[in-house]
Design a protein around this motif. Structure first.
Motif, mmCIF file in Angstrom:
data_model
loop_
_atom_site.group_PDB
_atom_site.id
_atom_site.type_symbol
_atom_site.label_atom_id
_atom_site.label_comp_id
_atom_site.label_asym_id
_atom_site.label_seq_id
_atom_site.Cartn_x
_atom_site.Cartn_y
_atom_site.Cartn_z
ATOM 1 N N GLU A 97 -12.010 6.449 5.882
ATOM 2 C CA GLU A 97 -12.764 5.208 5.961
ATOM 3 C C GLU A 97 -11.874 4.060 5.473
ATOM 4 O O GLU A 97 -10.988 4.274 4.635
ATOM 5 C CB GLU A 97 -14.031 5.284 5.114
ATOM 6 C CG GLU A 97 -15.042 6.307 5.624
ATOM 7 C CD GLU A 97 -16.305 6.327 4.778
ATOM 8 O OE1 GLU A 97 -16.436 5.451 3.885
ATOM 9 O OE2 GLU A 97 -17.150 7.211 5.006
ATOM 10 N N ASP A 99 -12.154 1.680 3.371
ATOM 11 C CA ASP A 99 -12.100 1.425 1.930
ATOM 12 C C ASP A 99 -11.951 2.712 1.128
ATOM 13 O O ASP A 99 -12.082 2.695 -0.100
ATOM 14 C CB ASP A 99 -13.337 0.653 1.470
ATOM 15 C CG ASP A 99 -14.647 1.407 1.727
ATOM 16 O OD1 ASP A 99 -14.593 2.558 2.213
ATOM 17 O OD2 ASP A 99 -15.715 0.843 1.442
ATOM 18 N N GLY A 103 -15.686 1.148 -1.588
ATOM 19 C CA GLY A 103 -16.174 -0.214 -1.512
ATOM 20 C C GLY A 103 -15.192 -1.221 -2.074
ATOM 21 O O GLY A 103 -13.986 -1.021 -2.062
ATOM 22 N N GLN A 104 -15.726 -2.311 -2.622
ATOM 23 C CA GLN A 104 -14.904 -3.414 -3.109
ATOM 24 C C GLN A 104 -14.971 -3.535 -4.619
ATOM 25 O O GLN A 104 -15.056 -4.626 -5.179
ATOM 26 C CB GLN A 104 -15.363 -4.715 -2.440
ATOM 27 C CG GLN A 104 -15.133 -4.743 -0.951
ATOM 28 C CD GLN A 104 -13.659 -4.526 -0.598
ATOM 29 O OE1 GLN A 104 -12.786 -5.249 -1.076
ATOM 30 N NE2 GLN A 104 -13.387 -3.520 0.234
ATOM 31 N N PRO A 132 -9.410 -2.888 -5.198
ATOM 32 C CA PRO A 132 -9.636 -2.821 -3.744
ATOM 33 C C PRO A 132 -8.660 -3.696 -2.973
ATOM 34 O O PRO A 132 -8.331 -3.403 -1.825
ATOM 35 C CB PRO A 132 -11.085 -3.298 -3.585
ATOM 36 C CG PRO A 132 -11.359 -4.131 -4.810
ATOM 37 C CD PRO A 132 -10.566 -3.473 -5.901
ATOM 38 N N GLU A 133 -8.187 -4.807 -3.611
ATOM 39 C CA GLU A 133 -7.223 -5.678 -2.946
ATOM 40 C C GLU A 133 -5.942 -4.938 -2.587
ATOM 41 O O GLU A 133 -5.210 -5.347 -1.687
ATOM 42 C CB GLU A 133 -6.879 -6.869 -3.848
ATOM 43 C CG GLU A 133 -8.015 -7.851 -4.057
ATOM 44 C CD GLU A 133 -8.892 -7.492 -5.248
ATOM 45 O OE1 GLU A 133 -9.732 -8.326 -5.639
ATOM 46 O OE2 GLU A 133 -8.748 -6.362 -5.787
ATOM 47 N N GLY A 135 -5.945 -1.509 -1.882
ATOM 48 C CA GLY A 135 -6.347 -0.228 -1.311
ATOM 49 C C GLY A 135 -6.646 0.827 -2.344
ATOM 50 O O GLY A 135 -6.518 2.029 -2.063
ATOM 51 N N HIS A 136 -7.055 0.428 -3.540
ATOM 52 C CA HIS A 136 -7.312 1.345 -4.653
ATOM 53 C C HIS A 136 -6.088 2.199 -4.973
ATOM 54 O O HIS A 136 -6.215 3.358 -5.382
ATOM 55 C CB HIS A 136 -8.542 2.213 -4.382
ATOM 56 C CG HIS A 136 -9.820 1.435 -4.368
ATOM 57 N ND1 HIS A 136 -10.511 1.153 -3.207
ATOM 58 C CD2 HIS A 136 -10.523 0.847 -5.375
ATOM 59 C CE1 HIS A 136 -11.590 0.441 -3.493
ATOM 60 N NE2 HIS A 136 -11.623 0.232 -4.787
ATOM 61 N N ALA A 247 -6.475 -2.512 7.677
ATOM 62 C CA ALA A 247 -7.337 -1.321 7.628
ATOM 63 C C ALA A 247 -6.743 -0.186 8.459
ATOM 64 O O ALA A 247 -6.769 0.982 8.045
ATOM 65 C CB ALA A 247 -8.743 -1.663 8.118
ATOM 66 N N ARG A 250 -3.771 1.304 6.496
ATOM 67 C CA ARG A 250 -4.239 2.056 5.327
ATOM 68 C C ARG A 250 -4.788 3.415 5.742
ATOM 69 O O ARG A 250 -4.484 4.438 5.113
ATOM 70 C CB ARG A 250 -5.317 1.254 4.599
ATOM 71 C CG ARG A 250 -4.788 0.139 3.728
ATOM 72 C CD ARG A 250 -5.924 -0.692 3.150
ATOM 73 N NE ARG A 250 -5.442 -1.658 2.159
ATOM 74 C CZ ARG A 250 -6.173 -2.624 1.643
ATOM 75 N NH1 ARG A 250 -7.460 -2.779 2.030
ATOM 76 N NH2 ARG A 250 -5.664 -3.456 0.746
#
Length: 554
Positions: A97, A99, A103-104, A132-133, A135-136, A247, A250
């Motif tokens: 997915e 994220d 999530g954010q 999250p900025e 991509g964790h 996205a 990633r």
């Protein structure tokens, strides 16, 4: 390495710049124009969904609420220094997915470094935040470590503990180290086969692994995983398209990094990485893609690709991109035994000559203004040679440095994407090596999907000219599919290139041992990547002695 003949040599889009100012990276006006476009692209990127550096406004997630394993992408370490090493992981409980399923929200991640794999003697620990900025992803530059020491590391968040990784620091820069063992890998198209070579590499006793580019491929991967031929077609449709957005990149890294064999290699050895073209787009050159898109448009894509690359590799903050620009070339040391000058031959290069097709060298390709490295990186490289006190000068980079004639005609065609297409640039580097008095120069190369062993000649057209150094090109991990020991052009290539001492078309990796007397190179190959579990063998071994450049069979 990629199909030839696709680039026209000039932009096809009617709004793309067509003046000569775009075609060279050295002249002052060209640099000003390029930097202007890069700045504009960065502004656009950050206005259209790419995160700005330092954007950290996300709320924090209680890690106790993570109900699935977030360490699906494994762990890694890289760029060891005498007192520090970079540790990496990326949280993604649902990796396919955009994220990662988180999530954010930002997430606190504990990390530990120990002297033993049971973590009975923890020497460093701390907490990092996975934003999250980014991509964790988590990048921890652990400092205060002892030189030349192995360590174990792991991460923890909530109830979840990551796999254990093993790494080590470099010896002190002034230490007269006796020996070093390294491996070189490149070109790992997921859809071309299984990462069996990485499983074997995980079992090798090496100090460092150099990844020389094409860690990722932008091409579509179907539900069967291409040559992996998953019977149940388990891969989602999200991968069955070319990567274009942040996205996309990633998630494509997530696909690659879920591979258990790749994870095993990363968890066992520190990696030193650089990119080539496919981490962004096939055969791109600076601000030019292969389809002639306006540079302003392509640099948006490059910004996304560069950001995702950093997020998914064990790199320091110094390599964090600013829009479509990133300083990836850098220098590492292994005591007084070796200096590593890691190059970036994509970001700063002039556009390929003659439409990027195999061509006889001519005025277009031999223009003195053309560059493969850019002027700043070229100066950095040569200045660093003059300042080096290392016995071995190792230059890990992407495309073939030595001359490679494609045929025995006179004159022969050569690759416009490799250093053969930038002979003035190569001549300047060779002149710099001679002026610096490099006695033990070793070039490590990826890109070509085959194994080569070559003598670097003072004059490639004169087999009797002196040897200046040695080039070892590692084959691909998977790209090119199964391959063969002797490809159809095997005999003609060896006849056309007397300085080429070895050529093998199978998959695998390169293993090198450096000591104070010589370098020993083993070309490790596997018979097939279309099925998992193939054995590894040594196809050939070569030696080059200190103070006596030139390859001889071991």
């Amino acid at each position: 390495m990629a199909p030839t003949g696709r680039r026209t040599g000039l932009p096809e889009h009617p709004s793309a710049p067509t003046d000569a100012v775009w075609r060279a990276a050295v002249p002052h006006l060209a640099r000003r124009r390029l930097f202007t476009v890069a700045a504009a692209a960065a502004t656009l990127a950050f206005g259209t969904g790419l995160p700005a550096r330092g954007a950290m406004a996300a709320p924090q997630l209680d890690a106790a609420r993570i109900t699935e394993d977030p360490f699906t992408l494994g762990v890694a370490s890289g760029d060891p220094l005498p007192d520090s090493v970079v540790l990496w992981t990326r949280l993604a409980p649902t990796p396919y997915e955009p994220d990662g399923g988180l999530g954010q929200q930002r997430i606190a991640v504990q990390w530990e470094v120990a002297l033993d794999e049971w973590f009975a003697v923890v020497v460093r620990d701390g907490v990092a935040l996975a934003y999250p900025e980014y991509g964790h992803s988590v990048h921890v530059d652990v400092k205060g470590l002892d030189p030349g020491t192995p360590y174990y590391y792991r991460f923890r968040t909530g109830a979840w503990i990551s796999p254990v990784g093993r790494t080590h620091t470099a010896p002190d820069t002034g230490t007269p180290v006796a020996s070093l063992r390294l491996a070189a890998v490149a070109c790992q198209a997921y859809h071309d086969g299984y990462y069996t070579a990485y499983r074997h590499l995980a079992n090798e006793d090496v100090d460092l692994v150099f990844h020389l580019g094409d860690y990722l491929y932008e091409y579509a991967v179907n539900s069967a995983g291409g040559e992996r031929r998953y019977a149940d077609g388990t891969l989602p449709d999200v991968f069955n398209r070319e990567t274009m957005t942040l996205a996309d990149y990633r998630m494509r890294y997530a696909l690659y990094k879920t591979d258990a064999d790749l994870q095993a290699a990363h968890a066992t050895h520190p990696f030193v990485v650089t990119w080539d073209d496919h981490e962004t787009e096939n055969n791109y050159a600076g601000p030019f893609d292969e389809n002639g898109s306006p540079p302003e448009q392509f640099l948006l894509r490059r910004a996304a690709a560069y950001r995702a690359y950093w997020e998914n590799q064990p790199l320091r903050s110094a390599q964090l991109p600013q829009g479509p620009d990133a300083r990836l070339y850098r220098r590492l040391h292994w005591g007084t035994l070796a200096q590593f000058d890691l190059l970036d031959t994509r970001q700063y290069r002039s556009d390929q000559a003659y439409g990027d097709r195999p061509h006889v060298p001519g005025p277009e390709s031999d223009d003195p203004a053309r560059t493969l490295t850019g002027a700043e990186q070229e100066r950095w490289l040569i200045d660093g040679w003059h300042d080096s006190g290392a016995l071995w000068t190792v230059m890990p980079q992407q495309v073939l440095f030595s001359q490679r004639n494609f045929d025995v005609t006179n004159p022969p065609k050569v690759s416009m994407d490799a250093w053969d297409g930038y002979r003035a640039s190569r001549n300047r580097v060779v002149a710099g090596a001679k002026a610096a008095g490099l006695a033990n120069w070793l070039v490590l190369t990826g890109d070509v999907h085959v194994s080569y062993a070559l003598d670097i000649k003072d004059d490639f057209d004169d087999p009797a000219s002196r040897n200046l150094g040695t080039e070892l090109a590692c084959t691909s991990i998977t790209s090119g599919k199964d391959g063969a020991a002797r490809l159809p052009n095997w005999e003609s290539h060896l006849r056309a290139n007397p300085h080429m001492k070895f050529y093998d078309g199978r998959r695998g990796y390169l293993r090198v041992r450096l000591d104070r007397a010589r370098a020993e190179a083993d070309f490790r190959t596997i018979p097939a990547v279309s099925t998992p579990g193939a054995p590894v063998t040594t196809a050939a071994s070569f030696v080059t002695e200190v103070g006596n450049p030139g390859l001889t069979p071991a």
